[in-house]
Design a protein around this motif. Structure first.
Motif, PDB file in Angstrom:
ATOM      1  N   CYS A 193       0.965  -0.377 -12.348  1.00  0.00           N
ATOM      2  CA  CYS A 193       0.688   0.666 -11.357  1.00  0.00           C
ATOM      3  C   CYS A 193       0.525   0.011  -9.985  1.00  0.00           C
ATOM      4  N   ASN A 224      -4.508   6.159 -11.841  1.00  0.00           N
ATOM      5  CA  ASN A 224      -3.855   5.336 -12.846  1.00  0.00           C
ATOM      6  C   ASN A 224      -4.125   5.872 -14.254  1.00  0.00           C
ATOM      7  N   GLU A 233      -4.638   5.189   0.978  1.00  0.00           N
ATOM      8  CA  GLU A 233      -3.956   4.510  -0.111  1.00  0.00           C
ATOM      9  C   GLU A 233      -2.733   5.317  -0.530  1.00  0.00           C
ATOM     10  N   ASN A 240      -2.865  -3.118 -12.870  1.00  0.00           N
ATOM     11  CA  ASN A 240      -2.770  -2.767 -11.454  1.00  0.00           C
ATOM     12  C   ASN A 240      -2.132  -3.883 -10.641  1.00  0.00           C
ATOM     13  N   ASN A 278      -0.533  -0.081  -6.197  1.00  0.00           N
ATOM     14  CA  ASN A 278      -1.499   0.538  -5.291  1.00  0.00           C
ATOM     15  C   ASN A 278      -1.347  -0.073  -3.904  1.00  0.00           C
ATOM     16  N   ILE A 338      -1.953  -4.696  -6.587  1.00  0.00           N
ATOM     17  CA  ILE A 338      -2.510  -4.271  -5.300  1.00  0.00           C
ATOM     18  C   ILE A 338      -1.664  -4.847  -4.168  1.00  0.00           C
ATOM     19  N   VAL A 384      -0.388   5.443  -4.307  1.00  0.00           N
ATOM     20  CA  VAL A 384      -0.324   4.890  -5.666  1.00  0.00           C
ATOM     21  C   VAL A 384       0.970   5.354  -6.332  1.00  0.00           C
ATOM     22  N   LEU A 390      -9.686   1.713  -4.248  1.00  0.00           N
ATOM     23  CA  LEU A 390      -9.425   1.055  -5.530  1.00  0.00           C
ATOM     24  C   LEU A 390      -9.992   1.879  -6.680  1.00  0.00           C
ATOM     25  N   ALA A 434      -6.573   3.018  -8.198  1.00  0.00           N
ATOM     26  CA  ALA A 434      -6.280   2.024  -9.231  1.00  0.00           C
ATOM     27  C   ALA A 434      -6.863   2.399 -10.587  1.00  0.00           C
ATOM     28  N   TYR A 447     -12.519  -5.507  -6.804  1.00  0.00           N
ATOM     29  CA  TYR A 447     -11.683  -5.014  -7.899  1.00  0.00           C
ATOM     30  C   TYR A 447     -12.313  -5.337  -9.252  1.00  0.00           C
ATOM     31  N   GLU A 490     -13.500  -2.499 -11.818  1.00  0.00           N
ATOM     32  CA  GLU A 490     -12.845  -2.455 -13.131  1.00  0.00           C
ATOM     33  C   GLU A 490     -13.882  -2.475 -14.258  1.00  0.00           C
TER      34      GLU A 490
END
Length: 517
Positions: A99, A124, A91, A42, A101, A44, A93, A116, A120, A24, A28
């Motif tokens: 958000c 997102n 996934e 996010n 996920n 998770i 979301v 992700l 994410a 992650y 990111e």
């Protein structure tokens, strides 16, 4: 030169929560630095296959009230999954702040990385920045509102009985596609403010026109019915949001029943933008995950084997069976959206003369990320396709347009690959995503206040397509149960205004009944 990582983020397919955190953080960094994405924080959640099936059944919501239709959906999906007739999403979301996920615990480490990047950061960013979601949804308040809705309906079941509440929800669910405001009315809905106002609404026994319906003498009713225009102005007609009208004006509903109708239409409004942005939303998420996964591979964060696993999954997601294939089931929104995003990127950096003619505003501007983020923020599927579908893609996809009329015994090829044909193809495909073509135009047009209080609706027929008779009859019956009196739905020919068909229903004794509360 690109600086390579000392070692990959993971080896093999196994992962743990430390691995997820490393993945992650790296994803990111790329999303922020390379793509400059603007996202909600996010959250998770790792879930099992059964929990994913449960999320399917409740339209992806982490909290939702109980209803038999959700259980039926769960059993259907579970049976197909156990028989191997369908897979599950990697996934899920939620458009909320933060958000949420959901990622499957059965996913490999590579698939966790992919989802992700896709959800994410791709979805997102789209949720937070697209104008439809900004106008129609309150990401910060939706989770609190879902908790309120679940609690409120549970309390109603305890107080008024499960059967009463279930019948009301049956009717409300049948009408939730006609339970949205289709045009902006100021700022986005503030769901926290809705919760505060609920106590005030619940304390008032009857509102709007209910006292008129119950107490007005016949003579005064006739006087009030002096003109259709005056009556329409008083009742806010015509009204396309059927659930809104019933919530405010149905004479036989108790306050708690009105509140449940309000809950149903608020949730219908929450999902309204998603149906209009499926191609763009999935296309944006696929573009983002492809860019991020490619960058991870280039920097040595994932191995050759992991990148090959990703490419296999990505190719499957954005594949499109052709019309002559036994697997064809319409246009795959992932395929349409992703290919258009890639094409727009090419137009920005390496345009042809044709691109400069068809897309002069973006051709050769060199700003791929800025252009795409502008498009993601300011378009929906219909306008996106009509503005940015290029002749190059039309040729690659071998698109053509057929002119097919019911009263003509032959089919005419109406658009081919020339300048006029490209414009017709754009318009024709964009129309498939037009909400006015997807949803029937049904409006409440009058109420017979002076007589038997019949509620009158009109369906303005588009392209000669009438409502399915069986389904229309059931929905009109639910509408009559909520209204409490006879309901008439006329299907109107758009040009001459003549009535093509009529559906009628009277309230059933087993429908939602007025209950004290």
């Amino acid at each position: 030169m690109t600086k390579l990582a000392a070692k990959p983020l993971y080896e093999g397919s196994d992962w743990n929560f430390d691995t997820i955190q490393r993945i992650y953080d790296t994803v990111e960094t790329i999303a922020r630095e390379e793509l400059d994405l603007n996202t909600y924080p996010n959250q998770i959640e790792v879930i099992t296959a059964e929990q994913m099936l449960d999320a399917y059944s409740s339209t992806g919501m982490p909290l939702l009230y109980n209803h038999w239709s959700f259980g039926k959906q769960f059993l259907t999906n579970e049976l197909m999954y156990r028989k191997g007739q369908r897979g599950l999403a990697y996934e899920l979301v939620i458009n909320s702040d933060p958000c949420i996920n959901y990622i499957m615990e059965e996913n490999s480490a590579t698939m966790q990385t992919l989802v992700l990047a896709h959800a994410a950061f791709g979805h997102n960013h789209f949720f937070k920045n697209n104008y439809l979601f900004q106008q129609w949804t309150d990401a910060e308040g939706i989770l609190d509102y879902l908790e309120f809705a679940k609690r409120y309906i549970s309390q109603c079941e305890e107080r008024y009985g499960q059967v009463q509440v279930e019948r009301l929800l049956d009717a409300a669910h049948a009408l939730n596609r006609q339970g949205v405001h289709r045009y902006p009315r100021g700022q986005a809905r503030d769901l926290k403010a809705e919760l505060a106002r609920e106590n005030v609404r619940h304390a008032q026994r009857e509102r709007d026109y209910d006292d008129i319906y119950r107490t007005l003498p016949a003579a005064k009713a006739k006087a009030a019915d002096a003109g259709v225009s005056a009556r329409a102005a008083a009742l806010g007609l015509p009204q396309e949001n059927v659930l809104y009208f019933l919530e405010k004006s149905a004479p036989r509903l108790a306050p708690w029943q009105r509140e449940i109708l309000r809950i149903t239409r608020v949730l219908a409004q929450y999902f309204y933008p998603q149906g209009q942005t499926k191609v763009m939303n999935e296309g944006a998420a696929c573009y983002v995950h492809y860019r991020i996964m490619t960058t991870l591979h280039q920097r040595g964060h994932i191995t050759e084997g992991s990148f090959l696993e990703f490419l296999t999954s990505h190719t499957n997601v954005v594949s499109q069976p052709m019309f002559d294939s036994g697997h064809y089931g319409g246009l795959n929104p992932y395929w349409v959206g992703y290919n258009m995003m890639q094409d727009i990127a090419q137009v920005c950096v390496a345009p042809t003369e044709e691109d400069r003619f068809w897309s002069p505003d973006i051709a050769g501007n060199g700003d791929v990320e800025g252009t795409l983020k502008h498009i993601w923020a300011n378009y929906r599927d219909e306008s996106f396709v009509s503005q940015f579908l290029s002749p190059r893609l039309m040729r690659q996809w071998r698109l053509f347009k057929l002119d097919d009329h019911e009263k003509v015994d032959h089919i005419k090829v109406d658009a081919i690959h020339d300048e006029r044909g490209y414009r017709e193809l754009r318009r024709g495909l964009a129309r498939q995503y037009d909400i006015s073509w997807q949803e029937p135009d049904i409006q409440i047009v009058d109420v017979d206040l002076a007589g038997d209080r019949t509620l009158m609706l009109e369906h303005h027929v588009t392209n000669g397509v009438l409502l399915a008779e069986k389904d229309a009859g059931r929905v009109v019956q639910h509408l009559a149960d909520l209204w409490g009196y006879e309901v008439v739905l006329r299907e109107i020919e758009p040009e001459g205004g003549s009535s093509l068909k009529e559906h009628k229903a009277r309230p059933r004794a087993t429908g939602p009944r007025l209950a004290e509360g």
